[in-house]
Design a protein around this motif. Structure first.
Motif, PDB file in Angstrom:
ATOM      1  N   ASP A 117      60.801  14.447  79.486  1.00  0.00           N
ATOM      2  CA  ASP A 117      60.097  15.684  79.826  1.00  0.00           C
ATOM      3  C   ASP A 117      60.325  16.760  78.766  1.00  0.00           C
ATOM      4  OD1 ASP A 117      59.298  14.421  82.148  1.00  0.00           O
ATOM      5  OD2 ASP A 117      60.793  15.407  83.412  1.00  0.00           O
ATOM      6  N   GLU A 121      58.461  16.116  75.513  1.00  0.00           N
ATOM      7  CA  GLU A 121      57.026  16.325  75.703  1.00  0.00           C
ATOM      8  C   GLU A 121      56.687  17.813  75.769  1.00  0.00           C
ATOM      9  OE1 GLU A 121      54.094  13.959  78.454  1.00  0.00           O
ATOM     10  OE2 GLU A 121      55.080  15.510  79.651  1.00  0.00           O
ATOM     11  N   VAL A 177      50.328   9.608  74.047  1.00  0.00           N
ATOM     12  CA  VAL A 177      50.438  10.915  74.696  1.00  0.00           C
ATOM     13  C   VAL A 177      49.224  11.221  75.574  1.00  0.00           C
ATOM     14  CG1 VAL A 177      52.017  11.888  73.003  1.00  0.00           C
ATOM     15  CG2 VAL A 177      49.564  12.046  72.598  1.00  0.00           C
ATOM     16  N   PRO A 180      47.508  11.951  78.732  1.00  0.00           N
ATOM     17  CA  PRO A 180      48.038  12.420  80.022  1.00  0.00           C
ATOM     18  C   PRO A 180      47.851  11.416  81.153  1.00  0.00           C
ATOM     19  CG  PRO A 180      46.829  14.181  78.932  1.00  0.00           C
ATOM     20  CD  PRO A 180      46.568  12.929  78.137  1.00  0.00           C
ATOM     21  N   ARG A 217      50.844   9.158  81.196  1.00  0.00           N
ATOM     22  CA  ARG A 217      52.159   9.790  81.106  1.00  0.00           C
ATOM     23  C   ARG A 217      53.163   9.159  82.071  1.00  0.00           C
ATOM     24  NH1 ARG A 217      55.451  13.391  83.554  1.00  0.00           N
ATOM     25  NH2 ARG A 217      56.672  14.747  82.169  1.00  0.00           N
ATOM     26  N   ARG A 228      56.717   7.250  81.206  1.00  0.00           N
ATOM     27  CA  ARG A 228      57.985   7.795  81.716  1.00  0.00           C
ATOM     28  C   ARG A 228      58.737   6.722  82.503  1.00  0.00           C
ATOM     29  NH1 ARG A 228      60.504  11.065  85.674  1.00  0.00           N
ATOM     30  NH2 ARG A 228      61.458  12.981  84.836  1.00  0.00           N
TER      31      ARG A 228
END
Length: 221
Positions: free
Chosen positions: A105, A108, A194, A196, A199, A203
């Motif tokens: 997090d 990013e 990257v 979204p 994401r 992660r």
């Protein structure tokens, strides 16, 4: 009356100095991240702040010292966040995932941090090496990892031939690569790291990779 007013003025000067210093660091972070150490100009930083080049030198001593202060603040912000994270109530696997997610997090949310580190790596990390406080800043991050790793090793969940620095390298490597090379990877392989929409996938993948590494040869976690 005078004895009451003078501390007030002194406090005001202190607050103004702190605000000025913080503003310089904010703008300098953007400039060094954009142009790198060699390309950044103190004149440009001064022009974008409510101060002068002379005052920047007064607060920091010079361009190199300013860049070092920028690195120290950027690096310290992540380490402070890691140091504040409490995973003592979690089982080791969940704790490792939480720590990995925090780094994911932060990287990013702070692209300037990645560009700063990338730029200093191009300078053989000479500026980071010059910040004596970074050893202390790094300790909380490894400390949290050591505690979670030790708990997992003692319970037989994690392998015993790795240490906190190994785990930190695995986590940071993925986060750094995604942040710095994500677009390039997408151009070459048609997969935007990257994006979204992906994401949550990446992660989770980071946590899976770290847990798989730590539990290799053990019962599935």
């Amino acid at each position: 009356m005078t004895s009451v007013e003078e501390p007030s003025r002194a406090d005001g000067r202190g607050r103004d100095a702190a605000r000025t210093r913080a503003e310089i660091l904010d703008v300098a972070t953007q400039e060094f991240a954009r142009a790198g150490y060699d390309g950044a100009r103190v004149d440009e930083i001064a022009a974008r702040t409510r101060t002068t080049k002379r005052m920047i030198y007064y607060y920091f001593g010079g361009k190199e010292q300013l860049f070092t202060a920028v690195l120290e603040r950027a690096y310290g912000a992540l380490r402070e966040a890691e140091g504040r994270l409490d995973v003592s109530h979690l089982d080791p696997v969940a704790g490792i995932r939480r720590l990995a997610g925090l780094v994911f997090d932060h990287h990013e949310q702070h692209p300037d941090y990645l560009r700063l580190l990338s730029g200093d790596n191009g300078q053989a990390a000479e500026h980071i090496a010059a910040v004596g406080a970074l050893g202390a800043i790094g300790s909380p991050a490894l400390g949290a990892l050591r505690r979670v790793l030790a708990a997992g090793q003692e319970s037989g969940v994690f392998r015993t031939d790795v240490d906190a620095a190994d785990v930190h390298a695995v986590i940071s490597s993925f986060c750094f690569f995604r942040g710095v090379n994500g677009r390039t990877f997408g151009a070459l392989f048609g997969r935007d790291l990257v994006d979204p929409a992906r994401r949550a996938h990446y992660r989770t993948m980071l946590g899976d990779m770290v847990v798989a590494y730590l539990t290799a040869g053990r019962s599935a976690a």
